[in-house]
Design a protein around this motif. Structure first.
Motif, PDB file in Angstrom:
ATOM      1  N   ASP A 507       0.829  -1.206   0.000  1.00 41.12           N
ATOM      2  CA  ASP A 507       0.000   0.000   0.000  1.00 41.12           C
ATOM      3  C   ASP A 507       0.866   1.259   0.000  1.00 41.12           C
ATOM      4  O   ASP A 507       0.576   2.233  -0.707  1.00 41.12           O
ATOM      5  N   VAL A 508       1.930   1.232   0.793  1.00 38.90           N
ATOM      6  CA  VAL A 508       2.856   2.376   0.840  1.00 38.90           C
ATOM      7  C   VAL A 508       3.533   2.569  -0.513  1.00 38.90           C
ATOM      8  O   VAL A 508       3.626   3.689  -1.027  1.00 38.90           O
ATOM      9  N   LEU A 509       3.995   1.473  -1.090  1.00 37.84           N
ATOM     10  CA  LEU A 509       4.649   1.550  -2.400  1.00 37.84           C
ATOM     11  C   LEU A 509       3.706   2.116  -3.453  1.00 37.84           C
ATOM     12  O   LEU A 509       4.078   2.994  -4.246  1.00 37.84           O
ATOM     13  N   HIS A 510       2.458   1.622  -3.454  1.00 37.72           N
ATOM     14  CA  HIS A 510       1.499   2.090  -4.452  1.00 37.72           C
ATOM     15  C   HIS A 510       1.183   3.567  -4.249  1.00 37.72           C
ATOM     16  O   HIS A 510       1.081   4.328  -5.221  1.00 37.72           O
ATOM     17  N   PHE A 511       1.021   3.994  -3.014  1.00 37.86           N
ATOM     18  CA  PHE A 511       0.736   5.403  -2.737  1.00 37.86           C
ATOM     19  C   PHE A 511       1.870   6.285  -3.255  1.00 37.86           C
ATOM     20  O   PHE A 511       1.630   7.315  -3.904  1.00 37.86           O
ATOM     21  N   LEU A 512       3.104   5.895  -2.985  1.00 30.44           N
ATOM     22  CA  LEU A 512       4.253   6.682  -3.449  1.00 30.44           C
ATOM     23  C   LEU A 512       4.307   6.735  -4.978  1.00 30.44           C
ATOM     24  O   LEU A 512       4.572   7.789  -5.571  1.00 30.44           O
ATOM     25  N   ASN A 513       4.043   5.599  -5.614  1.00 28.76           N
ATOM     26  CA  ASN A 513       4.054   5.575  -7.080  1.00 28.76           C
ATOM     27  C   ASN A 513       2.957   6.455  -7.670  1.00 28.76           C
ATOM     28  O   ASN A 513       3.176   7.177  -8.642  1.00 28.76           O
ATOM     29  N   MET A 514       1.766   6.396  -7.087  1.00 22.59           N
ATOM     30  CA  MET A 514       0.666   7.210  -7.592  1.00 22.59           C
ATOM     31  C   MET A 514       0.892   8.695  -7.292  1.00 22.59           C
ATOM     32  O   MET A 514       0.467   9.559  -8.063  1.00 22.59           O
ATOM     33  N   TYR A 515       1.565   8.976  -6.201  1.00 21.31           N
ATOM     34  CA  TYR A 515       1.900  10.371  -5.889  1.00 21.31           C
ATOM     35  C   TYR A 515       2.837  10.932  -6.956  1.00 21.31           C
ATOM     36  O   TYR A 515       2.710  12.091  -7.361  1.00 21.31           O
ATOM     37  N   GLU A 516       3.770  10.100  -7.428  1.00 22.50           N
ATOM     38  CA  GLU A 516       4.680  10.529  -8.495  1.00 22.50           C
ATOM     39  C   GLU A 516       3.925  10.794  -9.797  1.00 22.50           C
ATOM     40  O   GLU A 516       4.320  11.647 -10.594  1.00 22.50           O
ATOM     41  N   LEU A 517       2.826  10.072 -10.004  1.00 20.43           N
ATOM     42  CA  LEU A 517       2.059  10.200 -11.254  1.00 20.43           C
ATOM     43  C   LEU A 517       0.924  11.220 -11.174  1.00 20.43           C
ATOM     44  O   LEU A 517       0.206  11.412 -12.154  1.00 20.43           O
ATOM     45  N   ARG A 518       0.759  11.859 -10.038  1.00 19.11           N
ATOM     46  CA  ARG A 518      -0.380  12.767  -9.864  1.00 19.11           C
ATOM     47  C   ARG A 518      -0.326  13.896 -10.893  1.00 19.11           C
ATOM     48  O   ARG A 518       0.749  14.322 -11.331  1.00 19.11           O
ATOM     49  N   ASP A 519      -1.514  14.371 -11.257  1.00 19.76           N
ATOM     50  CA  ASP A 519      -1.625  15.463 -12.216  1.00 19.76           C
ATOM     51  C   ASP A 519      -2.863  16.276 -11.868  1.00 19.76           C
ATOM     52  O   ASP A 519      -3.420  16.153 -10.770  1.00 19.76           O
ATOM     53  N   ASP A 520      -3.317  17.099 -12.808  1.00 20.60           N
ATOM     54  CA  ASP A 520      -4.492  17.939 -12.546  1.00 20.60           C
ATOM     55  C   ASP A 520      -5.759  17.118 -12.335  1.00 20.60           C
ATOM     56  O   ASP A 520      -6.752  17.636 -11.807  1.00 20.60           O
ATOM     57  N   GLY A 521      -5.740  15.864 -12.758  1.00 21.22           N
ATOM     58  CA  GLY A 521      -6.905  15.001 -12.579  1.00 21.22           C
ATOM     59  C   GLY A 521      -6.890  14.248 -11.263  1.00 21.22           C
ATOM     60  O   GLY A 521      -7.663  13.304 -11.077  1.00 21.22           O
ATOM     61  N   THR A 522      -6.022  14.655 -10.328  1.00 22.89           N
ATOM     62  CA  THR A 522      -5.875  13.963  -9.043  1.00 22.89           C
ATOM     63  C   THR A 522      -6.173  14.906  -7.884  1.00 22.89           C
ATOM     64  O   THR A 522      -5.778  16.074  -7.913  1.00 22.89           O
ATOM     65  N   VAL A 523      -6.885  14.409  -6.879  1.00 23.13           N
ATOM     66  CA  VAL A 523      -7.074  15.163  -5.635  1.00 23.13           C
ATOM     67  C   VAL A 523      -6.630  14.286  -4.470  1.00 23.13           C
ATOM     68  O   VAL A 523      -6.667  13.050  -4.549  1.00 23.13           O
TER      69      VAL A 523
END
Length: 686
Positions: A507-523
């Motif tokens: 879960d931690v790994l996935h959160f960090l990866n998705m944080y790196e991919l965040r863009d204007d379509g992310t909250v």
């Protein structure tokens, strides 16, 4: 003459792999290690000076029987010293590199291939291979060097290539048979209304390398109208693999059946259905290590024989067939299905395997991997919510507390044992290992506490839910936690509370990866949940940008569904390319043969639910069935409501007039398929 391309890394990993599947090895993120490794590669390469050439492309073409094998790769570095040429291969890892006593065999083989290719190119009689191992955190480095005479290197290289030529020859002859079978292939039915238009549109989109959105009603034959022109396009060498992507296993069977119909017309086309690991694992409990699973022990020693056996005898490769071959050769069925897919012409799998960064097939969709693929996305309206979930991530505060408690109690237990133990000299080595593990465990417990402290601050500031603009402090703590997890899991073989610990790790790994991919379509927001639960969620509102990176791997993509209106909405959330084509297909059925009945005195709204309302549902079901007996499916918004209506139906005696089957929420895959198969039989079922 056909040119078969293969990378040096793929060749040596495929031919030389051996040993066990072992998920106990802890450091689970190859992608994370590769990303960190790339950064360290560049850093080390810059330190090597002017005589060091980095990222040197190398290619060699080797004649086969009717084809050419093109072996290509990129050496990390070529160093020309005073009296010798050195080929450098850099590998980054989280383990302590100073403990390595020799290069890892597959890594060394990759470097030796580059050395041979460079020696051939430059006419060298002698060349040096250097393996550079670097720790991704400490940047500690250990080198291994060995000099090779050209003749010695050539004999070794020729042997490796000869082993791979067997597979390349199969690939060549198979491809010839596929293309020959497609040339005269005809559409297997008389075209229904609108079906020819869809078929032509799919073919032209593939030819132009476009994305196509198809809104077509049930009954037009969308599956065949998508598969047939895609197969014909492959026959014209406009694509090498056809991916049929589905939301449900039942839809995969429809695609398999369509291929069978085309095979009856003379098509030679190998298809493999990839099923989730938990669904195809034959063990009572899925533990992928040689201690718990006999199939994991020595899997890589046997798997290539299993692959060759299957691909030389079968065209339709489904879950049942994979299970049979896996049992015959004593290998893991899931891993076998992934390897067999490398040689298949068509792959049928869930959306996840193409789009989800956690489980996508890295051999096709990993960074730097290129292919000539065609994507057919069935029931594409489902992909919006599925993709949003794939690129979202959730962390629960109580998980940090729970795992910290598990590890703390285990740490106290081992500390007491250590104090009570009387060690002899023979046990000193084991003692040192345990002390190193204890240090890593202590660091992990500390990192968990620091993350929990930040989450506690978020929780105190949040009454119901709160949008968060800046979580950099927490992400920094989370990154430190991830490193602590990696260090601990690298050493730990027996993990207390294994499932809970590993779940939080991933879960931690996935959160960090998705944080790196965040863009204007992310909250990013926090929320107080029932039972004193607190959640931090990174929510992907619009997945289009992330999906675009996946879709770029394909030559062409066809999205099709019976419920994809308004189509501009789906285009915006799945592709966000206004120029993408869209077509609308009318229903093939005459209007007078279509009936839509609306029961306006019933509702599935929550406040209306109850025994009285469900009784009216049953009256409608009974009336329709009595008017025209046959097979019917009745859909409900939840399993709870389904079960409640079923109980009322039994009370009202509907089972005296019809067979009633009730789906349960926890059906296994075999039970679900048997459930659906009942509706293809000549009997009246509701």
């Amino acid at each position: 003459m056909e040119v078969i391309k293969v990378s040096v890394r793929s060749l040596v990993e495929f031919i030389l792999r051996s040993g066990d599947i072992d998920n106990r090895r802890g450091a689970g993120s190859k992608e994370e290690a590769m990303q960190a490794g790339s950064r360290l590669h560049r850093k080390l390469q810059k330190r090597m000076g002017a005589a060091y050439r980095a990222e040197v492309p190398l290619v060699i073409e080797l004649p086969g029987d009717g084809f050419v094998l093109r072996l290509e790769g990129r050496a990390d570095g070529i160093l020309e010293e005073d009296d010798q040429v050195v080929v450098d291969e850099i590998k980054g890892m989280y383990k302590n590199v100073l403990k390595l006593t020799a290069p890892i065999a597959v890594h060394l083989a990759q470097a030796k291939c580059y050395a041979y290719m460079y020696a051939v190119k430059e006419g060298l009689a002698q060349i040096v291979v250097q393996m550079t191992y670097a720790n991704l955190e400490t940047e500690q480095i250990k080198y291994f060097r060995e000099s090779y005479a050209f003749d010695e290197l050539k004999a070794w290289f020729d042997d490796i290539v000869a082993q791979y030529m067997v597979w390349a020859h199969h690939q060549h002859t198979h491809r010839e048979a596929v293309l020959a079978s497609i040339s005269d292939l005809e559409f297997p039915y008389e075209y229904r209304k609108g079906q020819r238009d869809m078929t032509a549109s799919v073919y032209s989109s593939i030819k132009r390398g476009e994305r196509l959105f198809v809104q077509a009603p049930t009954g037009i034959g969308k599956t065949m109208a998508a598969i047939f022109p895609s197969v014909k396009a492959i026959g014209m060498e406009m694509g090498e693999k056809l991916f049929y992507l589905t939301a449900k296993t039942s839809l995969a069977e429809v695609a398999m059946h369509s291929y069978e119909i085309l095979r009856a017309q003379g098509l030679f086309f190998q298809t493999v259905a990839i099923t989730a690991k938990e669904k195809c694992c034959p063990m009572e409990q899925m533990e992928c290590n040689p201690v718990a699973c006999p199939l994991a022990k020595g899997h890589y020693d046997r798997v290539n024989d299993a692959i060759y056996d299957m691909i030389t005898h079968e065209q339709r490769i489904d879950r049942e067939l994979i299970a049979d071959y896996a049992a015959k050769h004593q290998v893991c069925p899931f891993e076998l299905s992934l390897d067999v897919s490398l040689f298949a012409d068509g792959i049928i799998c869930d959306y996840n395997y193409a789009f989800d960064p956690r489980v996508n097939l890295k051999r096709y969709f990993g960074d730097g991997v290129r292919g000539d693929y065609i994507f057919l996305v069935d029931e594409a309206h489902n992909l919006v919510d599925r993709a949003s979930a794939m690129y979202s991530a959730v962390l629960m505060k109580e998980s940090f507390i729970h795992v910290k408690h598990i590890l703390s109690e285990d740490f106290k237990l081992h500390t007491r044992k250590k104090e009570d133990a009387q060690l002899n000299l023979f046990e000193i080595g084991e003692k040192n290992q345990k002390e190193e593990l204890a240090d890593k465990q202590r660091s992990l417990i500390s990192a968990l506490g620091k993350c929990n402290k930040v989450l506690l601050e978020y929780s105190r500031a949040c009454e119901t839910y709160q949008l968060l603009e800046d979580i950099e402090v927490f992400v920094l703590k989370l990154s430190m936690l991830y490193r602590a997890f990696e260090n601990y899991l690298e050493l730990a073989r027996e993990i207390p509370g294994r499932e809970d610990v590993l779940k939080l790790y991933f879960d931690v790994l996935h959160f960090l990866n998705m944080y790196e991919l965040r863009d204007d379509g992310t909250v990013i927001y926090s929320e107080q949940l029932p039972r004193n639960s607190f959640m931090l969620k990174l929510y992907c509102v619009n997945p289009a940008a992330k999906l675009s990176a996946c879709l770029a791997k394909a030559r062409a993509t066809v999205f099709f569904s019976a419920t994809m209106l308004p189509i501009h909405y789906y285009k915006e959330l799945l592709s966000n390319q206004p120029e993408d084509r869209a077509i609308y297909i009318d229903s093939p059925f005459q209007k007078e043969n279509r009936k839509i009945f609306i029961g306006n005195d019933v509702s599935s709204r929550y406040k209306r639910r109850g025994k009285q309302e469900y009784g009216r549902f049953c009256q409608y079901i009974d009336a329709v069935f009595c008017e025209k007996p046959g097979n019917y499916m009745v859909f409900f918004p939840s399993y709870q409501m389904l079960g409640d209506v079923y109980e009322v139906a039994v009370e009202q005696g509907l089972e005296d007039r019809m067979q009633i089957m009730c789906q349960s929420a926890n059906m296994k895959e075999e039970e679900r398929q048997a459930f659906l198969n009942r509706f293809s039989q000549q009997e009246a079922v509701v």
